[in-house]
Design a protein around this motif. Structure first.
Motif, mmCIF file in Angstrom:
data_model
loop_
_atom_site.group_PDB
_atom_site.id
_atom_site.type_symbol
_atom_site.label_atom_id
_atom_site.label_comp_id
_atom_site.label_asym_id
_atom_site.label_seq_id
_atom_site.Cartn_x
_atom_site.Cartn_y
_atom_site.Cartn_z
ATOM 1 N N UNK A 36 0.848 -1.189 0.000
ATOM 2 C CA UNK A 36 0.000 0.000 0.000
ATOM 3 C C UNK A 36 0.885 1.240 0.000
ATOM 4 N N UNK A 37 0.283 2.382 -0.311
ATOM 5 C CA UNK A 37 0.998 3.656 -0.328
ATOM 6 C C UNK A 37 0.922 4.291 1.055
ATOM 7 N N UNK A 38 2.078 4.638 1.617
ATOM 8 C CA UNK A 38 2.126 5.312 2.908
ATOM 9 C C UNK A 38 1.789 6.781 2.757
ATOM 10 N N UNK A 39 1.668 7.481 3.880
ATOM 11 C CA UNK A 39 1.355 8.913 3.867
ATOM 12 C C UNK A 39 2.433 9.734 3.163
ATOM 13 N N UNK A 40 3.670 9.240 3.213
ATOM 14 C CA UNK A 40 4.767 9.959 2.572
ATOM 15 C C UNK A 40 4.935 9.595 1.095
ATOM 16 N N UNK A 41 4.051 8.765 0.559
ATOM 17 C CA UNK A 41 4.091 8.392 -0.854
ATOM 18 C C UNK A 41 4.904 7.147 -1.158
ATOM 19 N N UNK A 42 5.593 6.598 -0.154
ATOM 20 C CA UNK A 42 6.401 5.406 -0.388
ATOM 21 C C UNK A 42 5.526 4.149 -0.342
#
Length: 124
Positions: free
Chosen positions: A80-86
């Motif tokens: 999944x995509x984290x809050x920081x975009x990673x």
């Protein structure tokens, strides 16, 4: 082919039980599993889901933070995509077996036993 994983770990936070719109019940619990030792020690966090009749009743209330449990089931990995975009990875386990291990919690005694003197004891 399925990936079966069995391990002993510690409950990270109290289990949450939900009833889905289709009527099925699911109990979600996050478990920490320590690997290695010393400075090479790492902790693996795994989300486990217990479905159906096993997720109902009083058993999920025993899955509280700090409790040691044995878990076995099918392992899956989700990205999944984290809050920081990673891109991050989550390990999820469809649990077939969850057993309590370790020391049993002592029950809370609401009415303590009365103190009896030696004179009150009747010999048999």
């Amino acid at each position: 082919m399925s990936n079966i994983m069995s391990f002993v770990g510690t409950v990270v936070r109290n289990a949450e039980t939900k009833v889905l719109p289709n009527g099925s019940t699911v109990c979600n619990v996050t478990i920490a599993n320590n690997q290695g030792y010393g400075e090479k020690k790492t902790v693996l966090f795994i989300r486990a889901a217990l479905w159906g009749k096993r997720a109902e009743g009083t058993f999920p209330t025993l899955l509280v933070r700090g409790r040691q449990i044995f878990v076995s089931g099918e392992l899956s990995m989700r990205e999944y995509q984290g809050n920081d975009g990673s891109t991050k990875t989550s390990l999820e386990l469809h649990a077939n077996i969850i057993d309590l291990v370790g020391k049993r919690e002592s029950p809370v005694v609401s009415d303590p036993l009365p103190v009896v003197s030696e004179e009150e004891i009747i010999p048999f």
